[in-house]
Write a protein that holds these residues in place. Structure first.
Motif, short mmCIF file in Angstrom:
data_model
loop_
_atom_site.label_atom_id
_atom_site.label_comp_id
_atom_site.label_asym_id
_atom_site.label_seq_id
_atom_site.Cartn_x
_atom_site.Cartn_y
_atom_site.Cartn_z
N VAL A 172 1.22 -1.53 -0.33
CA VAL A 172 0.16 0.11 -0.25
C VAL A 172 0.33 1.28 0.20
CG1 VAL A 172 -1.56 1.11 1.52
CG2 VAL A 172 -2.30 -1.19 1.12
N TYR A 173 1.74 1.30 1.16
CA TYR A 173 2.72 2.32 0.83
C TYR A 173 3.59 2.46 -0.28
CZ TYR A 173 2.24 4.42 5.35
OH TYR A 173 1.07 5.56 6.54
N GLY A 174 4.33 1.39 -0.70
CA GLY A 174 4.63 1.20 -1.63
C GLY A 174 3.56 1.94 -3.21
N ALA A 175 2.86 1.84 -3.38
CA ALA A 175 1.77 2.53 -4.10
C ALA A 175 0.80 3.81 -4.91
CB ALA A 175 0.85 1.12 -4.20
N ARG A 176 1.44 4.33 -2.43
CA ARG A 176 1.54 5.50 -2.43
C ARG A 176 2.31 6.21 -2.79
NH1 ARG A 176 -0.74 5.92 3.31
NH2 ARG A 176 -0.69 8.78 2.96
N VAL A 177 3.10 5.44 -3.06
CA VAL A 177 4.76 6.66 -3.22
C VAL A 177 4.87 6.59 -4.66
CG1 VAL A 177 7.21 6.21 -3.60
CG2 VAL A 177 6.65 5.86 -1.21
N SER A 178 4.39 5.45 -5.16
CA SER A 178 4.44 5.91 -7.05
C SER A 178 3.11 6.28 -7.59
CB SER A 178 4.29 4.29 -7.61
OG SER A 178 5.98 2.89 -7.20
N LEU A 179 2.19 6.32 -6.84
CA LEU A 179 0.86 7.18 -7.18
C LEU A 179 1.05 8.72 -7.57
CD1 LEU A 179 -2.63 5.69 -6.67
CD2 LEU A 179 -1.06 6.35 -8.56
N GLY A 180 2.01 8.75 -6.13
CA GLY A 180 2.46 10.68 -5.92
C GLY A 180 2.87 10.53 -6.96
N VAL A 181 4.62 9.74 -6.79
CA VAL A 181 5.65 10.83 -7.80
C VAL A 181 5.05 10.52 -9.50
CG1 VAL A 181 7.62 9.41 -9.09
CG2 VAL A 181 7.76 9.20 -6.33
N GLY A 182 4.06 9.98 -9.97
CA GLY A 182 3.47 9.49 -11.24
C GLY A 182 2.76 11.19 -10.78
N ILE A 183 1.85 11.53 -10.05
CA ILE A 183 1.10 12.70 -10.25
C ILE A 183 1.92 13.64 -9.81
CG2 ILE A 183 -0.48 13.66 -9.18
CD1 ILE A 183 -1.98 10.85 -7.96
N PHE A 184 2.83 13.99 -8.99
CA PHE A 184 3.77 15.53 -9.20
C PHE A 184 4.46 15.31 -9.89
CE2 PHE A 184 2.57 14.56 -5.06
CZ PHE A 184 1.94 16.19 -5.00
N ALA A 185 5.46 14.40 -10.60
CA ALA A 185 6.10 14.25 -11.61
C ALA A 185 5.68 15.16 -12.57
CB ALA A 185 7.11 13.18 -12.04
N SER A 186 3.68 14.42 -12.90
CA SER A 186 3.95 14.76 -14.44
C SER A 186 3.32 16.61 -14.03
CB SER A 186 2.00 14.45 -14.41
OG SER A 186 2.78 12.85 -14.32
N LEU A 187 2.62 17.13 -13.00
CA LEU A 187 2.23 18.11 -12.73
C LEU A 187 2.99 19.35 -12.98
CD1 LEU A 187 -0.20 18.16 -9.61
CD2 LEU A 187 -0.99 18.24 -12.21
N LEU A 188 4.87 18.62 -13.20
CA LEU A 188 5.60 18.81 -12.57
C LEU A 188 5.79 19.04 -14.52
CD1 LEU A 188 8.03 20.52 -10.87
CD2 LEU A 188 8.89 18.59 -11.27
N VAL A 189 5.52 18.72 -14.94
CA VAL A 189 6.58 18.21 -16.62
C VAL A 189 5.25 19.21 -17.47
CG1 VAL A 189 5.95 17.07 -18.53
CG2 VAL A 189 6.89 16.09 -16.97
N LEU A 190 3.26 19.34 -16.34
CA LEU A 190 2.31 19.97 -17.73
C LEU A 190 3.10 21.80 -17.25
CD1 LEU A 190 -0.16 20.38 -18.05
CD2 LEU A 190 -1.41 19.94 -16.13
N ILE A 191 3.67 21.82 -15.81
CA ILE A 191 3.13 23.54 -15.40
C ILE A 191 4.54 23.24 -16.25
CG2 ILE A 191 3.62 25.53 -13.74
CD1 ILE A 191 2.68 23.16 -11.93
N ILE A 192 6.05 22.97 -16.55
CA ILE A 192 7.17 23.86 -17.27
C ILE A 192 6.33 23.44 -18.45
CG2 ILE A 192 9.49 23.68 -17.18
CD1 ILE A 192 9.57 21.89 -15.07
N GLY A 193 6.19 22.62 -18.97
CA GLY A 193 5.97 22.44 -20.18
C GLY A 193 5.33 23.80 -21.25
N LEU A 194 4.03 23.91 -20.17
CA LEU A 194 2.85 24.98 -20.83
C LEU A 194 3.44 26.18 -20.81
CD1 LEU A 194 -0.51 24.50 -20.87
CD2 LEU A 194 -1.05 25.13 -19.02
N LEU A 195 4.47 26.37 -19.53
CA LEU A 195 4.51 28.32 -20.06
C LEU A 195 5.85 28.21 -21.54
CD1 LEU A 195 5.25 28.67 -16.00
CD2 LEU A 195 3.18 29.92 -17.31
N TYR A 196 6.16 27.11 -20.69
CA TYR A 196 7.31 26.64 -22.16
C TYR A 196 6.54 26.63 -23.55
CZ TYR A 196 12.25 26.57 -24.12
OH TYR A 196 12.87 26.68 -24.68
#
Lengths: 319, 352
Positions: B131-155
């Motif tokens: 369960v904690y592993g899935a939490r980490v994986s999902l968290g990383v996935g979502i935050f990394a995607s948001l990071l990519v989205l924000i930077i990519g969108l602005l640029y």
């Protein structure tokens, strides 16, 4: 002089840089065009596709930065600094009602956007009321304010575009082929609406079109363009009845006549060849390559637009 | 009728003289109502959601994702074990097995929470670790995607909107970044950061995340936004051509407002879809890195590191690989199917 004309365009030039390989060639979309528009007047601008009509309209409103020349509105020269304030006075109606309205905005937001930008209201209710008023002015059902542009027909969409232009209560509107994307029955409605609005509000129009019949119907004066140059400009009746420039002659002869008998007896002047590329303009008069009166002088020197009496301007050496 | 007009032989005009008033009936109220054919006004979003609801695969994925997220959020509250709690004597248990000590407790009448997935070689409850592993994986996935989205969108939106020379230089930067080997950079960064950053973040929240995770985020922020930026730039280049953008300029609308109100809403569908599809790829990257030992730091599990640990006892305890692998598969599959469903719903032109 300053008050006689609402819009004065003098020696307007608009070149677009075209890069081919390492060289940059200027495409002379509009080359040295001058004209004036009086308050409440309609100037029709005609010419075949690609002759720079639309570019004139857009450069006039500073949607493009002109290469050279000046535009004066109501006595003040239009510059990058004062254009924002002047946008309240000069507006534009676009050609294609399908792409000129944002598909993600409701009609109320489309018409209300100029009000937002120029802060022309103090409360939401006032904004709503103004939009309703505008929709009524252009003959739209006020119930449709919450709908999206794709739910309307071409004619209705063009009305939305007109309402958007009217929102700031401008003194001058550039109508960039506002009816050419509509079918004929709707064209008449929209053109008549333009006339009615002009009567009510005393606006001036620059009416760009390639349909000479529409232009004759609505314009006080008509200007003819060819390859970025002004060829002839006169009162519309004068131009229609006594065209001087050979290009205007051929253009007028191409207008379909809705009576077979007269049509058969009239003679069509068919031009030889194609319009030269604006990247490789002929020397001298731009029309000389297709003109049957062309002489050596035409190749050597470009004729100036000269008054032949009664405000009939022609740029031709031979006529 | 004022005058009897002569009709042209092929005129399509209706000859009114052939009709008489008495042949016609007045329309009833019922018939008048039938003429009102206008449908409900639908927004683009409503329309898309309606199409999405009709797609069973996408709806199934949403249900699976909601279940997984619910388990991730609720399980730590219900299950009395922590992910790092080592229980003496209860190592290597199978699912729903109890250790001798726990059996004694049950005999004494005490409630003992079952080890749903069993325990690992150190005696930690495996369910809570997954369960904690899935939490980490999902968290990383979502935050990394948001990071990519924000930077990519602005640029991307700046590059696309400005066009011309600005666009050219900005896109060359993207090309250069595109050519950097991402895995190598992550590994190098993790090694470098381990030496420089690790002492500095000692004791903060970041320490719990681990240097490896931070370097993963940095690399996502540095490298992975380029494809998003390219995509958004392309979208904006086409949308910019529309006359409504010119109309907005003509009205006097400011550039930020044009981007915000006219351009971005029109490429929203592409942004949503790409972000949805970016999450599984980020989860994969994280799992892969965790598998080679560059994931979260030790006691904290991630699905990749769980799979890596399970490798040792694969012959005897195959279930220990099965559970984290199944979770990754479920998450990634559901997100991919959801992304596809979103694309079909919001970008109908693409699906045909």
């Amino acid at each position: 002089m300053a008050n006689e004309y609402l819009v004065e365009v003098s020696h307007l030039k608009q070149y677009f840089p075209i890069r081919s390989g390492f060289k940059t060639i200027p495409l002379k979309a509009v080359d040295d065009v001058s004209f004036n528009i009086r308050p409440g007047e309609t100037l029709g601008l005609v010419g075949e596709s690609g002759c720079g009509k639309t570019t004139v309209g857009r450069t006039l409103l500073r949607l493009y930065k002109p290469t050279d020349g000046t535009v004066t509105f109501n006595g003040t020269e239009v510059t990058d600094k004062n254009i924002h304030a002047l946008r309240k006075e000069m507006q534009m109606v676009f050609q294609d009602p399908y792409s000129s309205l944002n598909p993600r905005m409701t009609v109320e937001d489309i018409i209300g956007e100029p009000l937002d930008v120029h802060k022309l209201y103090s409360t939401r209710a006032e904004r709503h009321e103004k939009v309703m008023e505008l929709m009524e002015t252009v003959g739209l059902n006020a119930d449709h304010a919450t709908r999206y542009a794709h739910e309307f027909s071409g004619g209705q969409r063009q009305r939305i575009g007109i309402a958007r232009a009217l929102a700031v209560d401008p003194k001058f509107i550039v109508c960039d082929e506002p009816v050419s994307a509509l079918d004929v029955s709707i064209q008449a409605q929209v053109v008549n609406m333009f006339e009615d609005l002009q009567k009510q509000r005393g606006m001036a129009y620059l009416f760009i079109a390639h349909d000479l019949l529409v232009v004759r119907h609505i314009s006080n004066r008509i200007a003819v363009m060819y390859l970025g140059h002004m060829m002839e400009m006169a009162d519309s009746k004068e131009l229609m009845d006594h065209p001087i420039h050979p290009y205007t002659e051929s253009l007028l002869s191409a207008v379909p006549i809705p009576d077979p008998k007269t049509a058969r007896s009239s003679q069509r002047i068919v031009l030889e060849g194609d319009v030269p590329s604006p990247l490789n303009m002929p020397t001298g008069c731009p029309f000389r390559t297709r003109c049957k009166y062309a002489t050596d002088q035409c190749a050597a020197q470009r004729p100036e637009l000269r008054d032949r009496g009664n405000g009939h301007f022609v740029a031709c050496w031979n006529r | 009728m004022a005058k009897d007009l002569k009709r042209a032989p092929f005129s399509a005009q209706v000859d009114l003289s052939k009709f008489h008033m008495e042949d016609f009936d007045q329309a009833t109220e019922e018939e008048k109502r039938q003429q009102e054919v206008m449908g409900e006004s639908t927004t683009f979003f409503k329309d898309g959601m309606r199409r999405l609801r009709r797609n069973p695969l996408a709806m199934g994925s949403i249900v699976v994702l909601i279940l997984i997220i619910a388990v991730c959020l609720l399980a730590p509250k219900i299950v009395p074990y922590g992910y790092a709690d080592i229980m003496k004597g209860s190592n290597n248990l199978g699912p729903f097995e109890y250790s001798a000590a726990e059996l004694a407790k049950i005999d004494a009448g005490e409630e003992v929470f079952p080890h749903i997935f069993g325990t690992d070689s150190l005696g930690r409850d495996y369910f809570i670790r997954v369960v904690y592993g899935a939490r980490v994986s999902l968290g990383v996935g979502i935050f990394a995607s948001l990071l990519v989205l924000i930077i990519g969108l602005l640029y991307g939106s700046i590059s696309g909107y400005m066009g011309g020379r600005v666009d050219m230089y900005m896109m060359r930067v993207v090309d250069i970044i595109y050519s950097l080997p991402d895995m190598l950079l992550i590994i190098l960064l993790a090694v470098v950061l381990n030496e420089t950053l690790a002492p500095k973040i000692q004791g903060t929240v970041l320490a719990k995340l681990g240097v490896n995770m931070i370097s993963l985020f940095i690399v996502f922020g540095l490298l992975y936004w380029v494809s998003m930026a390219r995509l958004i730039r392309g979208q904006i280049l086409t949308i910019k051509q529309n006359e409504y953008v010119l109309a907005a300029k003509c009205i006097g609308t400011s550039t930020p407002r044009i981007i915000r109100r006219h351009i971005l809403p029109n490429c929203l569908s592409v942004i949503i879809i790409t972000t949805a599809l970016q999450i599984p790829s980020a989860i994969f990257t994280e799992s892969y890195l965790a598998f080679v030992g560059l994931g979260v730091s030790a006691p904290m599990p991630s699905l990749g590191s769980l799979a890596n640990e399970a490798r040792g006892g694969l012959q005897t305890y195959p279930l220990r690989l099965f559970f984290p692998a199944l979770t990754i598969c479920l998450i990634v599959l559901a997100l991919n199917l959801l992304g596809d469903g979103l694309r079909d719903a919001f970008d109908p032109k693409l699906s045909r």
